[in-house]
Design a protein around this motif. Structure first.
Motif, PDB file in Angstrom:
ATOM      1  N   MET A   1       4.728  21.752   5.635  1.00  0.00           N
ATOM      2  CA  MET A   1       3.725  22.037   6.708  1.00  0.00           C
ATOM      3  C   MET A   1       2.349  21.892   6.639  1.00  0.00           C
ATOM      4  N   LEU A   2       2.058  22.396   5.079  1.00  0.00           N
ATOM      5  CA  LEU A   2       0.622  22.609   4.688  1.00  0.00           C
ATOM      6  C   LEU A   2       0.037  20.983   4.418  1.00  0.00           C
ATOM      7  N   ALA A   3       0.910  20.104   3.782  1.00  0.00           N
ATOM      8  CA  ALA A   3       0.780  18.454   3.634  1.00  0.00           C
ATOM      9  C   ALA A   3       0.401  18.038   5.259  1.00  0.00           C
ATOM     10  N   LEU A   4       1.324  18.336   6.078  1.00  0.00           N
ATOM     11  CA  LEU A   4       0.933  17.649   7.589  1.00  0.00           C
ATOM     12  C   LEU A   4      -0.175  18.317   8.141  1.00  0.00           C
ATOM     13  N   ARG A   5      -0.648  19.707   8.093  1.00  0.00           N
ATOM     14  CA  ARG A   5      -1.690  20.158   8.571  1.00  0.00           C
ATOM     15  C   ARG A   5      -2.900  19.875   7.940  1.00  0.00           C
ATOM     16  N   PHE A   6      -3.084  19.314   6.585  1.00  0.00           N
ATOM     17  CA  PHE A   6      -3.942  19.124   5.897  1.00  0.00           C
ATOM     18  C   PHE A   6      -4.179  17.623   5.445  1.00  0.00           C
ATOM     19  N   GLY A   7      -3.232  16.985   6.021  1.00  0.00           N
ATOM     20  CA  GLY A   7      -3.041  15.736   5.598  1.00  0.00           C
ATOM     21  C   GLY A   7      -3.150  15.161   4.049  1.00  0.00           C
ATOM     22  N   TRP A   8      -2.284  16.183   3.326  1.00  0.00           N
ATOM     23  CA  TRP A   8      -2.122  15.897   2.046  1.00  0.00           C
ATOM     24  C   TRP A   8      -1.337  14.635   1.729  1.00  0.00           C
ATOM     25  N   LYS A   9      -1.911  13.716   0.970  1.00  0.00           N
ATOM     26  CA  LYS A   9      -0.959  12.764   0.669  1.00  0.00           C
ATOM     27  C   LYS A   9      -1.114  12.127  -0.897  1.00  0.00           C
ATOM     28  N   LEU A  10      -0.191  11.563  -1.412  1.00  0.00           N
ATOM     29  CA  LEU A  10      -0.212  11.114  -2.593  1.00  0.00           C
ATOM     30  C   LEU A  10      -1.182   9.824  -2.785  1.00  0.00           C
ATOM     31  N   PRO A  11      -1.786   9.608  -3.835  1.00  0.00           N
ATOM     32  CA  PRO A  11      -2.584   8.418  -4.141  1.00  0.00           C
ATOM     33  C   PRO A  11      -1.746   7.299  -3.797  1.00  0.00           C
TER      34      PRO A  11
ATOM     35  N   ASN B   1       0.740  -1.172   0.121  1.00  0.00           N
ATOM     36  CA  ASN B   1       0.037  -0.077  -0.025  1.00  0.00           C
ATOM     37  C   ASN B   1       0.673   0.994   0.129  1.00  0.00           C
ATOM     38  N   MET B   2       1.932   1.387  -0.836  1.00  0.00           N
ATOM     39  CA  MET B   2       2.872   2.493  -0.881  1.00  0.00           C
ATOM     40  C   MET B   2       2.000   3.543  -1.635  1.00  0.00           C
ATOM     41  N   ASP B   3       2.638   4.862  -1.555  1.00  0.00           N
ATOM     42  CA  ASP B   3       2.083   5.868  -2.468  1.00  0.00           C
ATOM     43  C   ASP B   3       2.563   6.054  -3.652  1.00  0.00           C
ATOM     44  N   VAL B   4       2.265   6.434  -4.771  1.00  0.00           N
ATOM     45  CA  VAL B   4       3.121   6.353  -6.034  1.00  0.00           C
ATOM     46  C   VAL B   4       4.396   6.578  -6.011  1.00  0.00           C
TER      47      VAL B   4
END
Lengths: 204, 204, 204
Positions: free
Chosen positions: B185-195, A25-28
């Motif tokens: 920091m935005l990725a951490l705050r808003f939980g941005w992840k890659l598919p 389940n890794m990301d791309v």
């Protein structure tokens, strides 16, 4: 011709890496990294150990693009890949042979002793898969399942044997591929494995 | 200035390594080793792959003392570290950017092709954390969670893009830090992840 | 004399690797690979990090045969090895000291700074075991159990200290072995461990 086989081989290894990443389940991004490491990690370890700088892929940036593309493409075609199982395993076997021959060839040119040449062939053949499994936090499958590392060893010895007998290079290469791919496919079909060593005593 | 940021960055990475070691109940020696590997392992892998000998930290023994001290200090301050969570994550982001820029810079000076330069930046940025996780026997988190490796990629591309446009070095560096740290920091705050790629079929 | 001790030491390390592979039910090929990596992996990592090419074992193909033979022999004698437990642990301790001294010696000859010399000794001493554990998908035991890495550190410092005091080489070597082996065996008998760092907060 061998270059073409090599390109197909690193693409097939990259796809095998991408599937392993998908099982975790890794990301791309992880998929791209594992694809890269699986395809080019064996050659990298070989070049580092032989002191063969600059390392192969750093001189062929196209390889980077190829393996990452192959890895990401795998994400798209994965639902259909089980239908191509035989083809995929055949390409993987082809890659194993191609990597082993290339590893031997490079060590020979650097005038290493024959045991080191064989090790260089085997490192090139199997270490991409070992690194893939380490990064996926699982035990390397090449040490447990159907003949794989053994195929690399046989191919390396055959290659060096025919070379010592002055058989011409084309015939040596063709024979190595035929024997190596046949051995691997037969091992998969009939479940050939090496004997296992089980040791469960805890005294240390 | 960049040297000062680098020193803060390797100390922050060493602390992240020490915490990971603590999660695995390692002894203080293990803490020191994981701190070292997390902080200086990415640069070591980069230097080995680029053939850039002698390896960076071997010429700066002070770095060894710094990262080991930072690792051991973490053992003492660990009970209070959750209060510094934001600061710590910001320093970690700063380290990611600093490492990426330094990696690109070194590969550029060695005249590697641009794709290799980007890889060198990313290896410097993320491989310390990858080695940390491998030694702690867990799957590398950089391949699964909030944007991290992607930040390194964006920073490397931005750096090379601005450089190609002849933007001056100071501005390029500042912009890279601003964009990289903000993105992380935005990725951490808003939980941005890659598919994520999930592949559970077992046909091999 | 030191060469003889070194050969015994790499054979003992190879056996320790083979037993670890057996605990993971690897096939005999896996046993050979883990034996090789445990015995010669620490020196390989040291040579790569110091830029000391060609790497040691590539110039001594006999070492390859020795460690692989020792690994495979272990499969045969494993049922009886618990009776040799004390001897085996003593040989392993001897190997740890021998590897540490050799690592320091090589880094000294390459004129690295003293902290790097100590690191080189410790890498040679412990990294074979670390790589063994990584390939067996378990956390490196050297970071958790009875004093082991610490023995390597003490031996390296003692060696450099006596050398700085112009003590002659033979006496330095003998003292290093006596102190190192005694420290390791006492740690095993009395369960000496370093304090452990446990950190279970999850705030990242």
């Amino acid at each position: 011709m061998l270059t073409f086989i090599y390109l197909v081989a690193i693409a097939a290894e990259a796809m095998s890496g991408a599937l392993a990443a998908g099982r975790r389940n890794m990301d791309v991004f992880g998929v791209a990294v594992i694809a890269f490491v699986t395809a080019l990690g064996g050659g990298t370890v070989r070049d580092v150990i032989l002191g063969n700088f600059p390392i192969g892929w750093t001189q062929h940036p196209g390889y980077i693009a190829l393996v990452i593309s192959a890895g990401l493409l795998t994400v798209l075609v994965a639902p259909h890949m089980h239908r191509l199982k035989r083809l995929f395993l055949a390409l993987d076997a082809m890659g194993l042979v191609a990597f082993s021959l290339i590893g031997c060839d490079i060590a020979l040119r650097m005038n290493y002793a024959l045991p080191v040449v064989i090790m260089a062939g085997m490192i090139t053949g199997i270490f991409g898969g070992v690194l893939r499994d380490v990064l996926c936090n699982q035990m390397p499958v090449v040490f447990q399942r159907e003949l794989y590392a053994s195929v690399s060893l046989v191919v390396c010895c055959l290659f060096l044997g025919l070379r010592a007998l002055d058989v011409n290079h084309e015939l040596t290469t063709v024979l190595s591929f035929v024997v190596g791919i046949a051995m691997r496919m037969l091992a998969l079909r009939f479940g050939w494995k090496l004997p296992t060593f089980s040791y469960q005593q805890r005294w240390e």
